[in-house]
Design a protein around this motif. Structure first.
Motif, PDB file in Angstrom:
ATOM      1  N   SER A   1      10.624  11.864  -3.064  1.00  0.00           N
ATOM      2  CA  SER A   1      11.187  11.936  -4.410  1.00  0.00           C
ATOM      3  C   SER A   1      12.608  12.503  -4.410  1.00  0.00           C
ATOM      4  O   SER A   1      13.350  12.295  -5.362  1.00  0.00           O
ATOM      5  CB  SER A   1      10.290  12.788  -5.312  1.00  0.00           C
ATOM      6  N   CYS A   2      13.004  13.178  -3.331  1.00  0.00           N
ATOM      7  CA  CYS A   2      14.362  13.742  -3.246  1.00  0.00           C
ATOM      8  C   CYS A   2      15.395  12.696  -2.839  1.00  0.00           C
ATOM      9  O   CYS A   2      16.586  12.982  -2.809  1.00  0.00           O
ATOM     10  CB  CYS A   2      14.390  14.910  -2.263  1.00  0.00           C
ATOM     11  N   GLY A   3      14.938  11.468  -2.513  1.00  0.00           N
ATOM     12  CA  GLY A   3      15.859  10.409  -2.114  1.00  0.00           C
ATOM     13  C   GLY A   3      15.853  10.124  -0.623  1.00  0.00           C
ATOM     14  O   GLY A   3      16.415   9.127  -0.177  1.00  0.00           O
ATOM     15  N   TRP A   4      15.218  10.976   0.152  1.00  0.00           N
ATOM     16  CA  TRP A   4      15.131  10.782   1.603  1.00  0.00           C
ATOM     17  C   TRP A   4      14.211   9.606   1.917  1.00  0.00           C
ATOM     18  O   TRP A   4      13.253   9.348   1.210  1.00  0.00           O
ATOM     19  CB  TRP A   4      14.573  12.065   2.238  1.00  0.00           C
ATOM     20  N   SER A   5      14.528   8.875   2.980  1.00  0.00           N
ATOM     21  CA  SER A   5      13.621   7.845   3.483  1.00  0.00           C
ATOM     22  C   SER A   5      13.734   7.772   4.996  1.00  0.00           C
ATOM     23  O   SER A   5      14.805   8.022   5.565  1.00  0.00           O
ATOM     24  CB  SER A   5      13.911   6.488   2.852  1.00  0.00           C
TER      25      SER A   5
ATOM     26  N   MET B   1       0.849  -1.178   0.000  1.00  0.00           N
ATOM     27  CA  MET B   1       0.000   0.000   0.000  1.00  0.00           C
ATOM     28  C   MET B   1       0.888   1.232   0.000  1.00  0.00           C
ATOM     29  O   MET B   1       1.939   1.258   0.605  1.00  0.00           O
ATOM     30  CB  MET B   1      -0.901  -0.029   1.234  1.00  0.00           C
ATOM     31  N   ARG B   2       0.437   2.246  -0.688  1.00  0.00           N
ATOM     32  CA  ARG B   2       1.208   3.484  -0.794  1.00  0.00           C
ATOM     33  C   ARG B   2       0.243   4.653  -0.754  1.00  0.00           C
ATOM     34  O   ARG B   2      -0.760   4.654  -1.437  1.00  0.00           O
ATOM     35  CB  ARG B   2       1.981   3.486  -2.096  1.00  0.00           C
ATOM     36  N   SER B   3       0.564   5.660   0.052  1.00  0.00           N
ATOM     37  CA  SER B   3      -0.225   6.890   0.058  1.00  0.00           C
ATOM     38  C   SER B   3       0.733   8.059  -0.064  1.00  0.00           C
ATOM     39  O   SER B   3       1.810   8.033   0.509  1.00  0.00           O
ATOM     40  CB  SER B   3      -1.069   7.003   1.333  1.00  0.00           C
ATOM     41  N   GLU B   4       0.358   9.051  -0.852  1.00  0.00           N
ATOM     42  CA  GLU B   4       1.247  10.178  -1.103  1.00  0.00           C
ATOM     43  C   GLU B   4       0.756  11.443  -0.433  1.00  0.00           C
ATOM     44  O   GLU B   4      -0.440  11.673  -0.315  1.00  0.00           O
ATOM     45  CB  GLU B   4       1.380  10.433  -2.608  1.00  0.00           C
ATOM     46  N   LEU B   5       1.706  12.273   0.001  1.00  0.00           N
ATOM     47  CA  LEU B   5       1.447  13.583   0.576  1.00  0.00           C
ATOM     48  C   LEU B   5       2.166  14.588  -0.304  1.00  0.00           C
ATOM     49  O   LEU B   5       3.327  14.401  -0.636  1.00  0.00           O
ATOM     50  CB  LEU B   5       1.998  13.661   2.006  1.00  0.00           C
ATOM     51  N   HIS B   6       1.510  15.653  -0.712  1.00  0.00           N
ATOM     52  CA  HIS B   6       2.110  16.651  -1.592  1.00  0.00           C
ATOM     53  C   HIS B   6       2.165  18.006  -0.903  1.00  0.00           C
ATOM     54  O   HIS B   6       1.305  18.341  -0.103  1.00  0.00           O
ATOM     55  CB  HIS B   6       1.294  16.818  -2.881  1.00  0.00           C
ATOM     56  N   VAL B   7       3.169  18.780  -1.266  1.00  0.00           N
ATOM     57  CA  VAL B   7       3.284  20.148  -0.797  1.00  0.00           C
ATOM     58  C   VAL B   7       2.524  21.027  -1.766  1.00  0.00           C
ATOM     59  O   VAL B   7       2.727  20.949  -2.969  1.00  0.00           O
ATOM     60  CB  VAL B   7       4.769  20.594  -0.758  1.00  0.00           C
ATOM     61  N   GLY B   8       1.636  21.871  -1.269  1.00  0.00           N
ATOM     62  CA  GLY B   8       0.882  22.782  -2.122  1.00  0.00           C
ATOM     63  C   GLY B   8      -0.293  22.094  -2.791  1.00  0.00           C
ATOM     64  O   GLY B   8      -0.615  20.960  -2.512  1.00  0.00           O
TER      65      GLY B   8
ATOM     66  N   THR C   1       9.541  20.343  -5.872  1.00  0.00           N
ATOM     67  CA  THR C   1       8.878  20.075  -4.602  1.00  0.00           C
ATOM     68  C   THR C   1       9.121  18.635  -4.185  1.00  0.00           C
ATOM     69  O   THR C   1       9.487  17.798  -4.993  1.00  0.00           O
ATOM     70  CB  THR C   1       7.359  20.322  -4.678  1.00  0.00           C
ATOM     71  N   HIS C   2       8.899  18.401  -2.925  1.00  0.00           N
ATOM     72  CA  HIS C   2       9.045  17.059  -2.388  1.00  0.00           C
ATOM     73  C   HIS C   2       7.731  16.306  -2.529  1.00  0.00           C
ATOM     74  O   HIS C   2       6.674  16.830  -2.216  1.00  0.00           O
ATOM     75  CB  HIS C   2       9.437  17.123  -0.905  1.00  0.00           C
ATOM     76  N   ARG C   3       7.818  15.080  -3.001  1.00  0.00           N
ATOM     77  CA  ARG C   3       6.643  14.205  -3.090  1.00  0.00           C
ATOM     78  C   ARG C   3       6.915  13.031  -2.163  1.00  0.00           C
ATOM     79  O   ARG C   3       7.782  12.208  -2.440  1.00  0.00           O
ATOM     80  CB  ARG C   3       6.432  13.735  -4.518  1.00  0.00           C
ATOM     81  N   VAL C   4       6.198  12.989  -1.051  1.00  0.00           N
ATOM     82  CA  VAL C   4       6.417  11.976  -0.031  1.00  0.00           C
ATOM     83  C   VAL C   4       5.314  10.933  -0.092  1.00  0.00           C
ATOM     84  O   VAL C   4       4.146  11.272  -0.260  1.00  0.00           O
ATOM     85  CB  VAL C   4       6.461  12.619   1.375  1.00  0.00           C
ATOM     86  N   ALA C   5       5.694   9.677   0.046  1.00  0.00           N
ATOM     87  CA  ALA C   5       4.741   8.573   0.088  1.00  0.00           C
ATOM     88  C   ALA C   5       5.023   7.724   1.321  1.00  0.00           C
ATOM     89  O   ALA C   5       6.168   7.619   1.762  1.00  0.00           O
ATOM     90  CB  ALA C   5       4.863   7.716  -1.164  1.00  0.00           C
ATOM     91  N   VAL C   6       3.973   7.157   1.889  1.00  0.00           N
ATOM     92  CA  VAL C   6       4.117   6.199   2.981  1.00  0.00           C
ATOM     93  C   VAL C   6       3.863   4.823   2.388  1.00  0.00           C
ATOM     94  O   VAL C   6       2.799   4.561   1.833  1.00  0.00           O
ATOM     95  CB  VAL C   6       3.134   6.508   4.136  1.00  0.00           C
ATOM     96  N   GLU C   7       4.865   3.972   2.443  1.00  0.00           N
ATOM     97  CA  GLU C   7       4.786   2.634   1.876  1.00  0.00           C
ATOM     98  C   GLU C   7       4.724   1.597   2.983  1.00  0.00           C
ATOM     99  O   GLU C   7       5.209   1.832   4.086  1.00  0.00           O
ATOM    100  CB  GLU C   7       6.001   2.359   0.986  1.00  0.00           C
ATOM    101  N   GLU C   8       4.135   0.465   2.672  1.00  0.00           N
ATOM    102  CA  GLU C   8       4.055  -0.637   3.627  1.00  0.00           C
ATOM    103  C   GLU C   8       4.718  -1.862   3.034  1.00  0.00           C
ATOM    104  O   GLU C   8       4.516  -2.186   1.862  1.00  0.00           O
ATOM    105  CB  GLU C   8       2.600  -0.952   3.952  1.00  0.00           C
ATOM    106  N   ARG C   9       5.527  -2.511   3.847  1.00  0.00           N
ATOM    107  CA  ARG C   9       6.139  -3.788   3.484  1.00  0.00           C
ATOM    108  C   ARG C   9       5.969  -4.712   4.676  1.00  0.00           C
ATOM    109  O   ARG C   9       6.571  -4.491   5.722  1.00  0.00           O
ATOM    110  CB  ARG C   9       7.610  -3.623   3.151  1.00  0.00           C
ATOM    111  N   GLY C  10       5.138  -5.704   4.497  1.00  0.00           N
ATOM    112  CA  GLY C  10       4.848  -6.603   5.612  1.00  0.00           C
ATOM    113  C   GLY C  10       4.170  -5.838   6.730  1.00  0.00           C
ATOM    114  O   GLY C  10       3.208  -5.116   6.495  1.00  0.00           O
ATOM    115  N   SER C  11       4.691  -5.959   7.925  1.00  0.00           N
ATOM    116  CA  SER C  11       4.091  -5.266   9.065  1.00  0.00           C
ATOM    117  C   SER C  11       4.739  -3.907   9.329  1.00  0.00           C
ATOM    118  O   SER C  11       4.490  -3.295  10.361  1.00  0.00           O
ATOM    119  CB  SER C  11       4.187  -6.139  10.319  1.00  0.00           C
TER     120      SER C  11
END
Length: 60
Positions: A33-37, A1-8, A16-26
């Protein structure tokens, strides 16, 4: 599952930064998008807070 949060609103410019929350297992983790995790979290809420904090800081 993936959900994205956008600035503006509207289409996001490439600088701009495009952040997503990903799920892997539990585990959930935030990635940008800038490479940060964020570290893997068992709590989705903590992963979302990591993402929100990254968007507020605007830093890697």
């Amino acid at each position: 599952m993936r959900s994205e949060l956008h600035v503006g609103s509207g289409p996001a410019p490439t600088d701009t930064h495009r952040v997503a929350v990903e799920e892997r297992g539990s585990f959930s983790f935030a990635v940008c998008s800038c490479g940060w995790s964020a570290p893997a979290r068992r709590s989705r809420d903590k992963a979302r807070r990591d993402a929100d904090e990254h968007l507020r800081c605007g830093e890697d």
